[in-house]
Design an enzyme around this catalytic site. Structure first.
Site, mmCIF file in Angstrom:
data_model
loop_
_atom_site.group_PDB
_atom_site.id
_atom_site.type_symbol
_atom_site.label_atom_id
_atom_site.label_comp_id
_atom_site.label_asym_id
_atom_site.label_seq_id
_atom_site.Cartn_x
_atom_site.Cartn_y
_atom_site.Cartn_z
ATOM 1 N N ARG A 1 48.517 54.394 54.441
ATOM 2 C CA ARG A 1 47.997 53.663 53.292
ATOM 3 C C ARG A 1 46.372 53.280 53.482
ATOM 4 O O ARG A 1 45.911 52.518 54.523
ATOM 5 C CB ARG A 1 48.669 52.108 53.103
ATOM 6 C CG ARG A 1 47.961 51.088 52.208
ATOM 7 C CD ARG A 1 48.803 49.841 52.027
ATOM 8 N NE ARG A 1 49.011 49.124 53.056
ATOM 9 C CZ ARG A 1 48.188 48.452 54.054
ATOM 10 N NH1 ARG A 1 47.124 47.881 53.496
ATOM 11 N NH2 ARG A 1 49.005 47.846 54.988
ATOM 12 N N HIS B 1 46.548 46.374 51.347
ATOM 13 C CA HIS B 1 48.063 46.118 51.068
ATOM 14 C C HIS B 1 48.006 46.043 49.221
ATOM 15 O O HIS B 1 48.582 46.349 48.635
ATOM 16 C CB HIS B 1 48.596 44.921 51.705
ATOM 17 C CG HIS B 1 50.174 44.809 51.315
ATOM 18 N ND1 HIS B 1 51.147 45.674 51.761
ATOM 19 C CD2 HIS B 1 50.553 43.778 50.464
ATOM 20 C CE1 HIS B 1 52.214 45.226 51.101
ATOM 21 N NE2 HIS B 1 51.791 44.084 50.726
ATOM 22 N N TYR C 1 43.196 43.461 60.523
ATOM 23 C CA TYR C 1 44.213 43.914 61.520
ATOM 24 C C TYR C 1 44.327 45.545 61.757
ATOM 25 O O TYR C 1 45.058 45.953 62.464
ATOM 26 C CB TYR C 1 45.703 43.530 60.771
ATOM 27 C CG TYR C 1 45.849 44.221 59.337
ATOM 28 C CD1 TYR C 1 46.487 45.438 59.147
ATOM 29 C CD2 TYR C 1 45.585 43.191 58.473
ATOM 30 C CE1 TYR C 1 46.522 45.828 57.796
ATOM 31 C CE2 TYR C 1 45.963 43.787 57.083
ATOM 32 C CZ TYR C 1 46.419 44.949 56.867
ATOM 33 O OH TYR C 1 46.487 45.519 55.413
#
Length: 386
Positions: A278, A282, A291
């Site tokens: 990705r 998100h 992260y």
């Protein structure tokens, strides 16, 4: 005097030895490494899989380019306040489009919230695809007419739905296949296991397609499973599985085509894990820098599925500068039309928030509804005075 003879055991001759029975569990296991048919530069690799037709791959390239432009435009619309939220699928175009091309129009798709590119690739109006993400409580398209379930936000619940529909279709003598999209994090949910187990026991024609993009929001794959890969989860349910390089469009289409054929032939479900990434956060509400490292993102940027397929098709002589320019122009026109139509504000009734919450509204819900009604009335009076 009686003598007791002792039987002498002799090893059977090679011709009389029983053949070692095949290990059914081994036949279910995926390849040790993800299947690849193109390297990152678009150069073909040795393979035993049947290569998809070049015309089909050219169509795949077109849909991927249009899909990426749609995705970028949707992200921009979110920043402009036209959408409540948008989960980007940039970098996962090979998975999104490959799944659609492997299916027939009368097969069913069970998408997650991240499959907007797959849905527009299936021919669904982009405004209808984005309706749910604008804050509407309804799916913008007709699921029955499009053979496409509403985009699913709860993780993995669509696995059970896909298994049930596929079982019902087979029970009625139809050769319909259902494909359930899921993410890597969703394989930790009970609905995933229940759906796969049900489909295996009743040989429901389902393809469970895991897009392993390495993160379930902020949780890395290493915190989801200790398995060698998610594809190995199939063996526990008696489901054959394969893992594939999800940024290799040729391999994705070839593996999914084989999985769909397996399900359609009445052999039961199939599990496919695509290793992809990705590229964007998100959703627009996520800060991915908290992260994951930027260097990791750059590594995957060099594995772009569109660049890889374009290089391959150019080398095969079925794509040139003029064709690429034409597809780019088509994608821009598609985005412009979406932009124009999304500027029309949908008519909404704030009081509808309280409809269908309970069969019989609770006293608290009636009180809250009355508070909102009073605020709306006050706003209307103030506007009238001005």
């Amino acid at each position: 005097m009686t003598t007791t003879s002792r039987a002498v055991r002799r090893a059977p001759s090679p011709s009389r030895r029983a053949a070692t029975p095949p290990d059914p569990a081994r036949e279910l296991l995926p390849s040790a490494e993800p299947v690849r048919m193109l390297d990152p530069s678009g150069t073909p690799l040795p393979t035993t899989l049947t290569e998809p037709d070049l015309d089909q791959l050219r169509e795949m390239h077109r849909r991927m380019v249009v899909g990426r432009r749609f995705d970028a435009q949707s992200t921009a619309l979110t920043k402009q306040g036209k959408l409540a939220v948008y989960p980007s699928s940039r970098g996962q175009e090979a998975c999104q489009v490959g799944a659609v091309l492997a299916l027939r129009e009368d097969d069913w798709v069970f998408p997650t919230y991240r499959e907007s590119t797959a849905l527009v690739s299936r021919g669904i109006d982009p405004v209808e695809v984005l309706t749910l993400l604008r804050g509407d409580w309804h799916c913008g398209y007709d699921p029955a007419a499009r053979h496409t379930a509403p985009q699913c936000t709860p993780l993995a619940t669509q696995c059970v739905h896909a298994a049930g529909l596929a079982y019902g279709e087979a029970h009625q003598g139809r050769d319909t296949v259902a494909l359930a999209f899921i993410g890597d994090g969703a394989t930790s949910e009970g609905d995933f296991h229940e759906g796969v187990n049900f489909a295996a026991v009743f040989k429901a024609p389902v393809v469970f397609f895991v897009q392993n993009n390495k993160y379930a929001i902020s949780v890395p794959l290493s915190r989801q499973t200790a398995a060698p890969s998610l594809a190995y989860k199939g063996v526990g349910y008696g489901v054959p599985a394969e893992q594939v390089d999800g940024n290799d469009p040729v391999a994705v289409l070839a593996v999914l085509t084989r999985a769909v054929a397996h399900a359609r032939a009445g052999k039961g479900p199939y599990l496919v894990e695509a290793h992809t990434y990705r590229m964007e956060p998100h959703t627009n509400a996520d800060d991915a820098t908290r992260y994951r490292d930027g260097a990791e993102v750059e590594v995957w940027r060099d594995r772009d599925p569109i660049v890889r397929l374009e290089a391959y098709l150019r080398a095969r002589g079925v794509l040139d500068d003029a064709a690429v320019a034409a597809v780019t122009a088509e994608a821009e026109a598609y985005a412009a039309d979406l932009r124009t139509r999304m500027h029309d504000k949908p008519a909404v009734d704030p009081l509808s928030l309280f409809d269908h919450v309970y069969a019989e509204p609770t006293p608290q819900l009636r009180e809250q509804r009355e508070q909102v009604r009073a605020e709306l009335a006050a706003d209307a009076d103030r506007e009238g005075e001005n």
